[in-house]
Design a protein around this motif. Structure first.
Motif, mmCIF file in Angstrom:
data_model
loop_
_atom_site.group_PDB
_atom_site.id
_atom_site.type_symbol
_atom_site.label_atom_id
_atom_site.label_comp_id
_atom_site.label_asym_id
_atom_site.label_seq_id
_atom_site.Cartn_x
_atom_site.Cartn_y
_atom_site.Cartn_z
ATOM 1 N N HIS A 83 0.844 -1.205 0.000
ATOM 2 C CA HIS A 83 0.000 0.000 0.000
ATOM 3 C C HIS A 83 0.875 1.249 0.000
ATOM 4 O O HIS A 83 2.072 1.185 0.299
ATOM 5 C CB HIS A 83 -0.980 -0.008 1.173
ATOM 6 N N GLU A 84 0.254 2.358 -0.341
ATOM 7 C CA GLU A 84 0.952 3.624 -0.551
ATOM 8 C C GLU A 84 1.821 4.045 0.637
ATOM 9 O O GLU A 84 2.978 4.424 0.476
ATOM 10 C CB GLU A 84 -0.093 4.708 -0.873
ATOM 11 N N GLY A 85 1.266 3.968 1.859
ATOM 12 C CA GLY A 85 1.999 4.437 3.038
ATOM 13 C C GLY A 85 3.296 3.672 3.238
ATOM 14 O O GLY A 85 4.346 4.259 3.551
ATOM 15 N N ALA A 86 3.239 2.350 3.050
ATOM 16 C CA ALA A 86 4.423 1.515 3.247
ATOM 17 C C ALA A 86 5.500 1.849 2.227
ATOM 18 O O ALA A 86 6.687 1.965 2.554
ATOM 19 C CB ALA A 86 4.035 0.040 3.145
ATOM 20 N N VAL A 87 5.078 2.020 0.969
ATOM 21 C CA VAL A 87 6.045 2.294 -0.098
ATOM 22 C C VAL A 87 6.666 3.676 0.105
ATOM 23 O O VAL A 87 7.888 3.845 0.048
ATOM 24 C CB VAL A 87 5.365 2.204 -1.483
ATOM 25 N N GLU A 88 5.817 4.669 0.412
ATOM 26 C CA GLU A 88 6.348 6.034 0.563
ATOM 27 C C GLU A 88 7.299 6.134 1.759
ATOM 28 O O GLU A 88 8.351 6.777 1.678
ATOM 29 C CB GLU A 88 5.193 7.033 0.721
ATOM 30 N N LEU A 89 6.954 5.470 2.875
ATOM 31 C CA LEU A 89 7.844 5.523 4.045
ATOM 32 C C LEU A 89 9.200 4.901 3.723
ATOM 33 O O LEU A 89 10.247 5.463 4.056
ATOM 34 C CB LEU A 89 7.216 4.817 5.253
ATOM 35 N N ALA A 90 9.183 3.744 3.049
ATOM 36 C CA ALA A 90 10.452 3.091 2.685
ATOM 37 C C ALA A 90 11.265 4.005 1.766
ATOM 38 O O ALA A 90 12.480 4.167 1.960
ATOM 39 C CB ALA A 90 10.180 1.747 2.017
ATOM 40 N N GLU A 91 10.600 4.593 0.775
ATOM 41 C CA GLU A 91 11.316 5.499 -0.141
ATOM 42 C C GLU A 91 11.973 6.641 0.621
ATOM 43 O O GLU A 91 13.142 6.978 0.398
ATOM 44 C CB GLU A 91 10.339 6.078 -1.183
ATOM 45 N N ARG A 92 11.214 7.220 1.540
ATOM 46 C CA ARG A 92 11.741 8.404 2.259
ATOM 47 C C ARG A 92 12.818 8.013 3.265
ATOM 48 O O ARG A 92 13.774 8.760 3.475
ATOM 49 C CB ARG A 92 10.588 9.160 2.911
ATOM 50 N N GLY A 99 24.077 5.104 2.184
ATOM 51 C CA GLY A 99 23.900 4.655 0.806
ATOM 52 C C GLY A 99 23.924 3.153 0.610
ATOM 53 O O GLY A 99 23.475 2.645 -0.423
ATOM 54 N N ASN A 100 24.463 2.390 1.591
ATOM 55 C CA ASN A 100 24.511 0.934 1.409
ATOM 56 C C ASN A 100 23.201 0.258 1.818
ATOM 57 O O ASN A 100 23.097 -0.959 1.823
ATOM 58 C CB ASN A 100 25.686 0.326 2.186
ATOM 59 N N GLN A 101 22.184 1.042 2.177
ATOM 60 C CA GLN A 101 20.881 0.476 2.540
ATOM 61 C C GLN A 101 19.962 0.555 1.318
ATOM 62 O O GLN A 101 19.717 1.640 0.802
ATOM 63 C CB GLN A 101 20.250 1.267 3.687
ATOM 64 N N GLN A 102 19.453 -0.591 0.883
ATOM 65 C CA GLN A 102 18.662 -0.574 -0.353
ATOM 66 C C GLN A 102 17.199 -0.969 -0.165
ATOM 67 O O GLN A 102 16.368 -0.715 -1.033
ATOM 68 C CB GLN A 102 19.298 -1.521 -1.374
ATOM 69 N N LYS A 103 16.900 -1.641 0.951
ATOM 70 C CA LYS A 103 15.528 -2.127 1.140
ATOM 71 C C LYS A 103 15.091 -1.920 2.580
ATOM 72 O O LYS A 103 15.917 -1.909 3.499
ATOM 73 C CB LYS A 103 15.441 -3.639 0.828
ATOM 74 N N ALA A 104 13.791 -1.787 2.765
ATOM 75 C CA ALA A 104 13.236 -1.720 4.124
ATOM 76 C C ALA A 104 12.521 -3.036 4.432
ATOM 77 O O ALA A 104 11.994 -3.691 3.525
ATOM 78 C CB ALA A 104 12.241 -0.566 4.225
ATOM 79 N N PHE A 105 12.539 -3.439 5.675
ATOM 80 C CA PHE A 105 11.741 -4.580 6.135
ATOM 81 C C PHE A 105 11.042 -4.104 7.397
ATOM 82 O O PHE A 105 11.688 -3.689 8.345
ATOM 83 C CB PHE A 105 12.640 -5.789 6.446
ATOM 84 N N TYR A 106 9.713 -4.151 7.392
ATOM 85 C CA TYR A 106 8.968 -3.601 8.527
ATOM 86 C C TYR A 106 8.773 -4.632 9.628
ATOM 87 O O TYR A 106 8.526 -5.811 9.367
ATOM 88 C CB TYR A 106 7.598 -3.100 8.069
ATOM 89 N N SER A 107 8.883 -4.142 10.858
ATOM 90 C CA SER A 107 8.610 -4.969 12.019
ATOM 91 C C SER A 107 7.717 -4.165 12.965
ATOM 92 O O SER A 107 7.242 -3.087 12.602
ATOM 93 C CB SER A 107 9.932 -5.366 12.670
#
Ligand SMILES: Cc1ncc(COP(=O)(O)O)c(C=O)c1O
Length: 187
Positions: A83-92, A99-107
């Motif tokens: 969903h939009e909120g998850a994608v936007e938070l990860a992007e921001r 710079g070596n962080q490329q992905k988010a994983f939510y907990s």
């Protein structure tokens, strides 16, 4: 019956010896750095409610955004859906992280974030076919109260009842100028 009395009948509080602790203060409202109890007395929340309330209580902008989101979509299964909120938070977040962080994983919280980090490390080596399982952690740290988080934390009265069930961890000193090279060779 006061809120405090009702609480004492039905609730155990964290990090609290319920037989000896003072009765909990019943808070009915917060505003910025202040909390107000059921008798109207105000308190400065100097620990930001266990350090997690960085923008103050009942922050109008946050309250409005949360309410808007709850009325649109409160939750959706996150396996196979997004969903939009998850994608936007990860992007921001990724914009401001190193710079070596490329992905988010939510907990869910601090303790389960530590569990996730431990599991990612262990699964990485498992997937590569190497059974690397030794964990190192800084001495005397606090990482939370789930089992993995307790295992990598310093031992204390709060972990004593579980010590036998915690996996082995190599505890190392916090790095400083004197023993950084020593620590590097340990690693
Ligand atoms: C440094 C640190 N790590 C982990 C945690 C655990 O977080 P949570 O209480 O959200 O599980 C805390 C909680 O105070 C903490 O201070």
């Amino acid at each position: 019956m006061s809120l405090t009395d009702r609480d004492l009948k039905v609730i155990w509080h964290p990090y609290t010896q319920m037989k000896t602790a003072a009765p909990p203060v019943a808070i009915v409202r917060g505003e910025g750095a202040l909390l107000f109890d059921e008798n109207g007395k105000s308190y400065i929340d100097a620990v930001s409610s266990w350090w997690v309330n960085i923008h103050g209580h009942a922050q109008p902008y946050i309250a409005q955004k949360v309410a808007e989101q709850l009325l649109k979509l409160e939750h959706v299964i996150f396996a196979g859906f997004t969903h939009e909120g998850a994608v936007e938070l990860a992007e921001r977040l990724l914009e401001i992280l190193p710079g070596n962080q490329q992905k988010a994983f939510y907990s869910d919280n601090g303790s389960t974030a530590v569990e996730v980090a431990l599991k990612m490390c262990l699964q990485y080596w498992h997937n590569r076919g190497e059974g690397r399982t030794k964990i190192i952690a800084f001495k005397n740290a606090y990482h939370g109260d789930t089992f993995g988080a307790m295992a990598v934390s310093g031992r204390s009265a709060f972990t004593a009842a579980f010590d036998q069930l915690l996996f082995d961890v190599e505890f190392i000193d916090l790095p400083n100028e004197q023993h950084i090279s020593n620590l590097k060779s340990q690693i």
